[in-house]
Motif scaffolding. Structure first.
Motif, mmCIF file in Angstrom:
data_model
loop_
_atom_site.group_PDB
_atom_site.id
_atom_site.type_symbol
_atom_site.label_atom_id
_atom_site.label_comp_id
_atom_site.label_asym_id
_atom_site.label_seq_id
_atom_site.Cartn_x
_atom_site.Cartn_y
_atom_site.Cartn_z
ATOM 1 N N LEU A 13 0.832 -1.198 0.000
ATOM 2 C CA LEU A 13 0.000 0.000 0.000
ATOM 3 C C LEU A 13 0.868 1.249 0.000
ATOM 4 O O LEU A 13 1.892 1.322 0.678
ATOM 5 C CB LEU A 13 -0.902 0.004 1.233
ATOM 6 N N VAL A 14 0.479 2.203 -0.770
ATOM 7 C CA VAL A 14 1.233 3.447 -0.884
ATOM 8 C C VAL A 14 0.673 4.455 0.095
ATOM 9 O O VAL A 14 -0.518 4.764 0.051
ATOM 10 C CB VAL A 14 1.139 4.004 -2.314
ATOM 11 N N ALA A 15 1.536 4.950 0.964
ATOM 12 C CA ALA A 15 1.078 5.926 1.931
ATOM 13 C C ALA A 15 0.726 7.221 1.218
ATOM 14 O O ALA A 15 1.340 7.596 0.244
ATOM 15 C CB ALA A 15 2.161 6.166 2.975
ATOM 16 N N GLU A 73 -1.846 1.899 -8.477
ATOM 17 C CA GLU A 73 -1.244 2.631 -7.355
ATOM 18 C C GLU A 73 -2.228 3.630 -6.762
ATOM 19 O O GLU A 73 -2.320 3.776 -5.534
ATOM 20 C CB GLU A 73 0.021 3.341 -7.823
ATOM 21 N N LYS A 74 -2.977 4.312 -7.625
ATOM 22 C CA LYS A 74 -3.933 5.305 -7.134
ATOM 23 C C LYS A 74 -5.027 4.646 -6.289
ATOM 24 O O LYS A 74 -5.437 5.182 -5.244
ATOM 25 C CB LYS A 74 -4.558 6.054 -8.302
ATOM 26 N N LEU A 75 -5.486 3.484 -6.709
ATOM 27 C CA LEU A 75 -6.541 2.801 -5.962
ATOM 28 C C LEU A 75 -6.043 2.332 -4.602
ATOM 29 O O LEU A 75 -6.744 2.457 -3.590
ATOM 30 C CB LEU A 75 -7.078 1.620 -6.767
ATOM 31 N N LEU A 76 -4.828 1.792 -4.564
ATOM 32 C CA LEU A 76 -4.290 1.359 -3.275
ATOM 33 C C LEU A 76 -4.056 2.548 -2.349
ATOM 34 O O LEU A 76 -4.280 2.469 -1.135
ATOM 35 C CB LEU A 76 -2.991 0.583 -3.483
ATOM 36 N N THR A 77 -3.615 3.666 -2.924
ATOM 37 C CA THR A 77 -3.423 4.871 -2.122
ATOM 38 C C THR A 77 -4.756 5.363 -1.567
ATOM 39 O O THR A 77 -4.856 5.743 -0.399
ATOM 40 C CB THR A 77 -2.775 5.978 -2.975
ATOM 41 N N ALA A 78 -5.783 5.352 -2.412
ATOM 42 C CA ALA A 78 -7.102 5.783 -1.967
ATOM 43 C C ALA A 78 -7.634 4.880 -0.869
ATOM 44 O O ALA A 78 -8.227 5.340 0.115
ATOM 45 C CB ALA A 78 -8.066 5.808 -3.152
ATOM 46 N N TYR A 79 -7.400 3.583 -0.998
ATOM 47 C CA TYR A 79 -7.840 2.652 0.045
ATOM 48 C C TYR A 79 -7.124 2.942 1.360
ATOM 49 O O TYR A 79 -7.746 3.001 2.431
ATOM 50 C CB TYR A 79 -7.581 1.214 -0.390
ATOM 51 N N MET A 84 -11.850 6.274 -1.002
ATOM 52 C CA MET A 84 -12.344 5.650 -2.221
ATOM 53 C C MET A 84 -13.562 6.415 -2.748
ATOM 54 O O MET A 84 -14.284 7.067 -1.991
ATOM 55 C CB MET A 84 -12.715 4.194 -1.951
ATOM 56 N N PRO A 85 -13.816 6.319 -4.066
ATOM 57 C CA PRO A 85 -14.986 6.993 -4.638
ATOM 58 C C PRO A 85 -16.264 6.219 -4.329
ATOM 59 O O PRO A 85 -16.239 5.177 -3.667
ATOM 60 C CB PRO A 85 -14.683 6.980 -6.132
ATOM 61 N N ASP A 86 -17.373 6.722 -4.857
ATOM 62 C CA ASP A 86 -18.659 6.041 -4.662
ATOM 63 C C ASP A 86 -18.837 4.879 -5.627
ATOM 64 O O ASP A 86 -19.478 3.889 -5.305
ATOM 65 C CB ASP A 86 -19.810 7.033 -4.856
ATOM 66 N N LEU A 87 -18.281 5.033 -6.820
ATOM 67 C CA LEU A 87 -18.391 4.006 -7.857
ATOM 68 C C LEU A 87 -17.054 3.905 -8.560
ATOM 69 O O LEU A 87 -16.390 4.916 -8.796
ATOM 70 C CB LEU A 87 -19.500 4.375 -8.850
ATOM 71 N N PRO A 96 -10.072 -9.869 -7.023
ATOM 72 C CA PRO A 96 -9.632 -10.650 -5.858
ATOM 73 C C PRO A 96 -8.740 -9.865 -4.902
ATOM 74 O O PRO A 96 -8.804 -10.059 -3.682
ATOM 75 C CB PRO A 96 -8.874 -11.816 -6.503
ATOM 76 N N GLU A 97 -7.909 -8.983 -5.426
ATOM 77 C CA GLU A 97 -7.025 -8.197 -4.560
ATOM 78 C C GLU A 97 -7.827 -7.271 -3.657
ATOM 79 O O GLU A 97 -7.571 -7.192 -2.447
ATOM 80 C CB GLU A 97 -6.061 -7.390 -5.416
ATOM 81 N N PHE A 98 -8.804 -6.581 -4.217
ATOM 82 C CA PHE A 98 -9.591 -5.657 -3.406
ATOM 83 C C PHE A 98 -10.609 -6.398 -2.541
ATOM 84 O O PHE A 98 -11.030 -5.892 -1.499
ATOM 85 C CB PHE A 98 -10.227 -4.593 -4.298
ATOM 86 N N ALA A 99 -10.972 -7.601 -2.946
ATOM 87 C CA ALA A 99 -11.778 -8.450 -2.065
ATOM 88 C C ALA A 99 -10.968 -8.857 -0.839
ATOM 89 O O ALA A 99 -11.482 -8.890 0.289
ATOM 90 C CB ALA A 99 -12.249 -9.685 -2.827
#
Length: 426
Positions: A13-15, A73-79, A84-87, A96-99
């Motif tokens: 995960l990217v800080a 990278e952007k999604l992991l940073t947002a997590y 995270m966005p709404d959609l 599977p990774e985000f699950a």
């Protein structure tokens, strides 16, 4: 298991700190849905949104375009930043990774309550890519798979009377084409920097690619050995050049120049080949499903899905947008704008698709697509398959050693997953 997987992913995960991405209400009471979409789809979908907003006067959609090269990278940073966005548009091999992070909301309760969504209308292999640990976490938005583009005139001149449906027929066709075109041209182009050809052949086998609850490689299996042998034979027989895509000046021009008679690619290239075909060859090319060992074979279940991230401010509003984008008539419009193929069978009834023979080959193969293993390490495994296969083709690595090397390499990639699963068993 998901909690343990979240710990496993913590190291990647990217800080960072992002502005909160939840939906927000304007002073006039209008709710803004934040939708993150990737690549060209982010541009195309904006043309579909005015109708949605007219139907839902209290909702507005704000689309943020994210380049595919930066998306992961952007999604992991947002997590990590709880932003995270709404959609979200998510590639189905990323689900599977985000699950594992428990970052996605299960959708089955919403689907059960929705009048316009019938999961039986979706191609089964594509829908299955969205199911992890029995939970449906995404709804397919568009689909793709890899099949064969081919030159009708070259096959005809080589004495091939019908498109091949089995590996034996395909091998005979490639041999005939090679005899016809001579030493400086080829039957097929399979760039060595792509893993999709090997993976397509492997998915046509009964043996799974991973074993022991997806904790170890299964590449020493008879199925993968057979797929690797057929792939290697294509190069051994000089039916394909030993080249990477960077060594080919332009795959479309070379196809129409007759450098190769077959080319394995996806639906986005229908539009490209149509645009680039010389006038004299406009009707001399087509698409065909991938041959399999004993008949038309399976293919890769590719595409992207719409998911609701946990923590989105207005999941109910975002779900209304998912329902809208999932309508067959809206999917047909999306196809007309983008060339992306719809995941619902009913959307294919429109003449734009049902009357297009180039698209119908994809429609046929989509009934037989199979998902790749649902592990967060899959993309690393796919690259391992490519690298080892390339060493076989370029020489210096026997097929016997290749399957052993693949199992060893994939076992190492899956070491942390294996530790988690074995710990749960204990």
């Amino acid at each position: 298991m998901r909690a343990a997987h979240a710990l496993l992913l913590a190291g990647v995960l990217v800080a960072g700190v992002l502005v909160a991405a939840c939906a927000r209400k304007a002073d006039d009471g209008t709710t803004t849905i934040r939708f993150w979409a990737m690549g060209r789809e982010a541009e195309v979908v904006m043309e579909l949104l005015p109708d949605f907003e007219r139907e839902h006067p209290g909702l507005r959609v704000e689309v943020q375009a994210i380049p595919w090269t930066a998306a992961h990278e952007k999604l992991l940073t947002a997590y990590a930043a709880d932003a995270m966005p709404d959609l979200l548009q998510l590639g189905n091999t990323w689900i599977p990774e985000f699950a594992a992070l428990d970052a996605l909301q299960p959708l089955q309760p919403r689907i059960d309550a929705a009048a316009g969504i019938d999961t039986g209308d979706y191609f089964p292999g594509i829908l299955d890519t969205n199911v992890v640990d029995g939970q449906l976490l995404g709804l397919p938005w568009y689909v793709d798979t890899r099949l064969l583009f081919y030159r009708k005139d070259i096959l005809r001149e080589a004495g091939v009377d019908a498109v091949p449906g089995t590996w034996d027929e395909w091998a005979a066709a490639m041999a005939a084409v090679k005899r016809h075109v001579g030493p400086d041209r080829y039957a097929i182009l399979l760039p060595l920097n792509e893993f999709e050809p090997q993976l397509s052949l492997a998915l046509q086998q009964d043996d799974a690619l991973l074993r022991d609850r997806d904790t170890r490689g299964n590449f020493d299996s008879p199925g993968f050995r057979s797929a690797l042998a057929f792939y290697a034979r294509i190069f051994e027989e000089d039916w394909a050049p030993v080249l990477s895509e960077t060594q080919v000046s332009n795959v479309w021009d070379e196809f129409f120049r007759g450098f190769n008679a077959f080319y394995l690619s996806g639906p986005w290239n229908i539009r490209e080949f149509r645009r680039r075909a010389p006038a004299g060859l406009a009707d001399e090319w087509g698409t065909m499903p991938l041959p399999g060992p004993d008949g038309p074979g399976a293919g890769i279940a590719g595409g992207t899905s719409l998911v609701l991230p946990r923590g989105g401010g207005h999941a109910d509003a975002a779900w209304q947008l998912v329902e809208y984008l999932s309508r067959p008539e809206v999917q047909r419009r999306f196809h007309a704008l983008s060339g992306n193929l719809p995941p619902r069978r009913s959307a294919w009834a429109h003449p734009d698709l049902s009357g297009d023979p180039l698209a119908l080959a994809f429609r046929d193969q989509l009934e037989r697509v199979r998902p790749t293993p649902k592990v967060l390490e899959w993309e690393r495994i796919a690259q391992e398959i490519r690298l080892v296969s390339e060493r076989v083709v370029r020489g210096g690595l026997s097929q016997e050693q290749a399957v052993r090397d693949l199992d060893a390499g994939v076992d190492a990639i899956l070491a942390k997953r294996r530790w988690i699963v074995e710990g749960e068993g204990g």
